[in-house]
Design a protein around this motif. Structure first.
Motif, PDB file in Angstrom:
ATOM      1  N   LYS A   1      14.359   3.079 -22.882  1.00 16.91           N
ATOM      2  CA  LYS A   1      12.935   3.249 -22.610  1.00 16.91           C
ATOM      3  C   LYS A   1      12.185   3.406 -23.914  1.00 16.91           C
ATOM      4  O   LYS A   1      12.763   3.869 -24.901  1.00 16.91           O
ATOM      5  N   ASN A   2      10.915   3.040 -23.920  1.00 19.31           N
ATOM      6  CA  ASN A   2      10.134   3.259 -25.134  1.00 19.31           C
ATOM      7  C   ASN A   2       9.084   4.337 -24.931  1.00 19.31           C
ATOM      8  O   ASN A   2       8.153   4.465 -25.716  1.00 19.31           O
ATOM      9  N   ALA A   3       9.239   5.109 -23.864  1.00 18.58           N
ATOM     10  CA  ALA A   3       8.358   6.241 -23.607  1.00 18.58           C
ATOM     11  C   ALA A   3       9.257   7.464 -23.427  1.00 18.58           C
ATOM     12  O   ALA A   3      10.476   7.336 -23.314  1.00 18.58           O
ATOM     13  N   SER A   4       8.667   8.623 -23.367  1.00 20.67           N
ATOM     14  CA  SER A   4       9.469   9.829 -23.181  1.00 20.67           C
ATOM     15  C   SER A   4      10.047   9.890 -21.780  1.00 20.67           C
ATOM     16  O   SER A   4      11.217  10.217 -21.591  1.00 20.67           O
ATOM     17  N   GLY A   5       9.225   9.565 -20.777  1.00 21.74           N
ATOM     18  CA  GLY A   5       9.689   9.604 -19.398  1.00 21.74           C
ATOM     19  C   GLY A   5      10.434   8.325 -19.043  1.00 21.74           C
ATOM     20  O   GLY A   5       9.934   7.224 -19.275  1.00 21.74           O
ATOM     21  N   ALA A   6      11.620   8.461 -18.453  1.00 17.21           N
ATOM     22  CA  ALA A   6      12.411   7.275 -18.117  1.00 17.21           C
ATOM     23  C   ALA A   6      11.755   6.437 -17.031  1.00 17.21           C
ATOM     24  O   ALA A   6      11.985   5.234 -16.940  1.00 17.21           O
ATOM     25  N   PHE A   7      10.928   7.076 -16.180  1.00 18.34           N
ATOM     26  CA  PHE A   7      10.303   6.324 -15.100  1.00 18.34           C
ATOM     27  C   PHE A   7       9.041   5.603 -15.549  1.00 18.34           C
ATOM     28  O   PHE A   7       8.432   4.881 -14.776  1.00 18.34           O
ATOM     29  N   VAL A   8       8.659   5.792 -16.821  1.00 18.96           N
ATOM     30  CA  VAL A   8       7.495   5.075 -17.346  1.00 18.96           C
ATOM     31  C   VAL A   8       7.974   3.720 -17.832  1.00 18.96           C
ATOM     32  O   VAL A   8       8.338   3.561 -18.993  1.00 18.96           O
ATOM     33  N   GLY A   9       8.015   2.764 -16.944  1.00 23.52           N
ATOM     34  CA  GLY A   9       8.348   1.407 -17.373  1.00 23.52           C
ATOM     35  C   GLY A   9       9.797   1.187 -17.759  1.00 23.52           C
ATOM     36  O   GLY A   9      10.085   0.673 -18.834  1.00 23.52           O
ATOM     37  N   SER A  10      10.743   1.578 -16.903  1.00 18.57           N
ATOM     38  CA  SER A  10      12.116   1.134 -17.111  1.00 18.57           C
ATOM     39  C   SER A  10      12.645   0.803 -15.727  1.00 18.57           C
ATOM     40  O   SER A  10      11.982   1.051 -14.724  1.00 18.57           O
ATOM     41  N   GLY A  11      13.835   0.295 -15.665  1.00 18.31           N
ATOM     42  CA  GLY A  11      14.398  -0.036 -14.351  1.00 18.31           C
ATOM     43  C   GLY A  11      15.131   1.125 -13.717  1.00 18.31           C
ATOM     44  O   GLY A  11      15.919   0.931 -12.794  1.00 18.31           O
ATOM     45  N   ILE A  12      14.890   2.348 -14.173  1.00 15.60           N
ATOM     46  CA  ILE A  12      15.732   3.451 -13.716  1.00 15.60           C
ATOM     47  C   ILE A  12      15.603   3.742 -12.236  1.00 15.60           C
ATOM     48  O   ILE A  12      16.601   4.036 -11.580  1.00 15.60           O
ATOM     49  N   ASP A  13      14.397   3.629 -11.660  1.00 19.02           N
ATOM     50  CA  ASP A  13      14.260   3.947 -10.232  1.00 19.02           C
ATOM     51  C   ASP A  13      15.033   2.936  -9.397  1.00 19.02           C
ATOM     52  O   ASP A  13      15.745   3.301  -8.465  1.00 19.02           O
ATOM     53  N   PHE A  14      14.905   1.675  -9.761  1.00 20.57           N
ATOM     54  CA  PHE A  14      15.645   0.602  -9.084  1.00 20.57           C
ATOM     55  C   PHE A  14      17.139   0.888  -9.172  1.00 20.57           C
ATOM     56  O   PHE A  14      17.874   0.786  -8.186  1.00 20.57           O
ATOM     57  N   LEU A  15      17.590   1.264 -10.360  1.00 18.89           N
ATOM     58  CA  LEU A  15      19.016   1.538 -10.579  1.00 18.89           C
ATOM     59  C   LEU A  15      19.488   2.712  -9.733  1.00 18.89           C
ATOM     60  O   LEU A  15      20.506   2.615  -9.031  1.00 18.89           O
ATOM     61  N   LEU A  16      18.746   3.827  -9.771  1.00 15.07           N
ATOM     62  CA  LEU A  16      19.174   5.019  -9.040  1.00 15.07           C
ATOM     63  C   LEU A  16      19.203   4.760  -7.533  1.00 15.07           C
ATOM     64  O   LEU A  16      20.087   5.242  -6.828  1.00 15.07           O
ATOM     65  N   ARG A  17      18.242   4.000  -7.042  1.00 17.40           N
ATOM     66  CA  ARG A  17      18.237   3.671  -5.619  1.00 17.40           C
ATOM     67  C   ARG A  17      19.369   2.717  -5.276  1.00 17.40           C
ATOM     68  O   ARG A  17      19.998   2.843  -4.232  1.00 17.40           O
ATOM     69  N   GLY A  18      19.659   1.791  -6.187  1.00 15.48           N
ATOM     70  CA  GLY A  18      20.788   0.881  -5.971  1.00 15.48           C
ATOM     71  C   GLY A  18      22.107   1.639  -5.924  1.00 15.48           C
ATOM     72  O   GLY A  18      23.011   1.297  -5.156  1.00 15.48           O
ATOM     73  N   MET A  19      22.193   2.708  -6.718  1.00 16.04           N
ATOM     74  CA  MET A  19      23.394   3.536  -6.734  1.00 16.04           C
ATOM     75  C   MET A  19      23.351   4.572  -5.608  1.00 16.04           C
ATOM     76  O   MET A  19      24.246   5.402  -5.499  1.00 16.04           O
ATOM     77  N   GLU A  20      22.291   4.534  -4.802  1.00 13.41           N
ATOM     78  CA  GLU A  20      22.098   5.436  -3.657  1.00 13.41           C
ATOM     79  C   GLU A  20      22.143   6.902  -4.067  1.00 13.41           C
ATOM     80  O   GLU A  20      22.684   7.744  -3.357  1.00 13.41           O
ATOM     81  N   LEU A  21      21.551   7.190  -5.214  1.00 14.03           N
ATOM     82  CA  LEU A  21      21.507   8.575  -5.667  1.00 14.03           C
ATOM     83  C   LEU A  21      20.329   9.297  -5.036  1.00 14.03           C
ATOM     84  O   LEU A  21      19.239   8.747  -4.875  1.00 14.03           O
ATOM     85  N   GLN A  22      20.563  10.567  -4.658  1.00 18.38           N
ATOM     86  CA  GLN A  22      19.523  11.390  -4.033  1.00 18.38           C
ATOM     87  C   GLN A  22      19.281  12.652  -4.847  1.00 18.38           C
ATOM     88  O   GLN A  22      18.179  13.183  -4.896  1.00 18.38           O
TER      89      GLN A  22
END
Lengths: 228, 241
Positions: free
Chosen positions: B142-163
């Motif tokens: 990521k190029n921001a402090s927050g990982a959810f600011v413009g990275s694929g992390i939400d897609f990844l975590l949902r794909g991994m079915e993480l809660q």
């Protein structure tokens, strides 16, 4: 039109990496009034009643602050932005479906579904005194930060907005999360200390004590800057 | 693999106990890179010339407490083949042109020393070897402090079915806070591990402040021992059944 000014940025900061002053165009500033909905700011709804039963001191503190400080200061900011023809966004927080069933069943948000007002309910509506105008954006979303679940980023971009003045409730939740999200996306953000409120004064103090990616201003300071 | 764990202290909107599913729980290790987590490199390395005692104290905490606790968490999750996700912060471009203006200027502000730079591909961009990712563990840049600011992390975590996410890393008040605020906002249940994270040098008070703020109503804060005890209790209860 363009009104470029250079203003002090961080008040104080131990970092030598701080940005001391910043140039901005005041005409590219929007006001964001967050979640002044009956459920969250009038004592007679579910949230207020629950707070009165379980945490009466905080009930008294919060609703008194909303009436005495937040609402008058928000109305001053609204007048200023309306007079200058600058964009106004009024956000509303809540769920689309009954019992917050638009939130995943495993999420902490489902453990206490009443904390989010439901669209269509009486408590969901904005306070009448805000009187949103036709050209003011009323933005609904289910997350504290509109950047997580609404088109706010492209809307602001399309409107040419670079700076945000944020006020409303509740300090450490929607206003702080939004201020941080906006700052991370390159907006210059003012979080208005005396136009925000939350249940716990310690939480309010922590938001402003640790604020970064945005700067603290009072209503007087915002009016002074923009009306000059 | 569900079980109820203690969540928040009683408060106006606190959730005191929450049911989580161990089968959908993962470890999130945030920005444990040479640029952020080593007293000899990157940002702390730069600070050392100006505030040697501050950085020495900070280095003692990171190396004596944070990294060993992250190692304990990694070992626990890896032994059970539960997901481990790493994040790294840095500009995508060597010039830093992909950073927003204020962040770029902030990195360049020092007249007395080379500008702070952490770009993708720089040696300091790498995760410190003590807690290095293993093959198969996703690394989100990521190029921001927050990982959810413009990275694929939400897609990844949902794909991994993480809660539920167990979060650790550096810096508590910045990259960790921004990442977990957004994770909680998006619905994830977040356990912030107090002694497996730390603020940037000279900001001990900001570490504490973030723990307070986050633990009031966004997620829960537990030490490494408390976290593992809670997760182990669920595991033990399930095995007994």
């Amino acid at each position: 039109m363009s009104r470029r000014v250079t203003i002090p940025w961080q008040r104080e900061h131990p970092y030598r990496y701080s940005v001391i002053e910043w140039e901005l165009d005041l005409d590219r500033t929007a006001l964001m009034v967050m979640d002044l909905q009956a459920e969250y700011v009038r004592p007679g709804h579910w949230l207020g009643q629950r707070l009165a039963e379980t945490f009466p001191k905080q009930h008294a503190y919060y609703f008194e602050r909303v009436e005495a400080q937040v609402l008058p200061n928000v109305l001053r900011l609204l007048s200023l932005f309306r007079l200058q023809g600058l964009p106004v966004i009024l956000t509303r927080l809540g769920t689309m479906l009954p019992d917050a069933s638009d939130v995943p069943p495993w999420s902490w948000r489902r453990a206490n579904p009443r904390l989010l007002a439901q669209r269509g309910s009486e408590g969901y509506e904005l306070l009448a005194e805000l009187a949103p105008r036709e050209d003011e954006l009323v933005l609904d979303r289910p997350t504290f930060s509109p950047f997580n679940s609404s088109p706010i980023d492209q809307v602001l971009h399309n409107m040419g907005v670079e700076n945000l003045v944020i006020c409303g409730v509740r300090t450490e939740l929607a206003p702080e999360s939004t201020a941080r999200n906006a700052g991370e996306r390159g907006y210059s953000v003012f979080l208005v200390e005396d136009a925000c409120a939350t249940f716990d004064p310690a939480a309010h103090a922590d938001t402003f004590g640790g604020l970064s990616w945005a700067v603290e201003r009072s209503t007087d300071e915002v009016v002074g800057l923009m009306a000059a | 693999m569900r079980g109820v764990i203690g969540w928040q202290a009683p408060g106006p909107e606190a959730i005191t106990r929450l049911e989580i599913d161990l089968a959908h729980t993962g470890l999130l290790a945030i920005d444990l890179q040479y640029a952020c987590a080593s007293p000899e490199h990157g940002f702390p390395g730069n600070e050392r010339a100006f505030a040697p005692d501050t950085v020495r104290h900070w280095g003692d905490v990171v190396q004596g407490r944070v990294l060993p606790n992250v190692q304990r968490l990694l070992a626990w999750f890896r032994a059970r083949h539960l997901p481990v996700v790493h994040t790294r912060v840095g500009s995508y471009l060597p010039s830093g042109r992909d950073l927003h203006a204020r962040r770029r200027v902030s990195n360049l502000r020092h007249k007395d020393q080379p500008p702070f730079r952490c770009a993708f591909g720089d040696p300091v961009h790498a995760i410190v070897e003590e807690v290095a990712p293993l093959p198969g563990e996703p690394v989100v840049d990521k190029n921001a402090s927050g990982a959810f600011v413009g990275s694929g992390i939400d897609f990844l975590l949902r794909g991994m079915e993480l809660q539920t996410l167990v979060a650790c890393g550096i810096a508590t008040q910045a990259c960790v806070q921004h990442t977990i605020r957004d994770a909680a906002d998006l619905g994830y249940n977040v356990i912030l591990v107090s002694d497996a994270s730390f603020s940037s040098p000279g900001n001990d008070a900001e570490h504490e402040r973030t723990l307070r703020t986050f633990g009031r109503s966004l997620g829960t804060v537990k030490s490494t021992a408390e976290t593992l005890a809670a997760l182990q209790a669920i595991e033990a209860a399930v095995l007994v059944r």
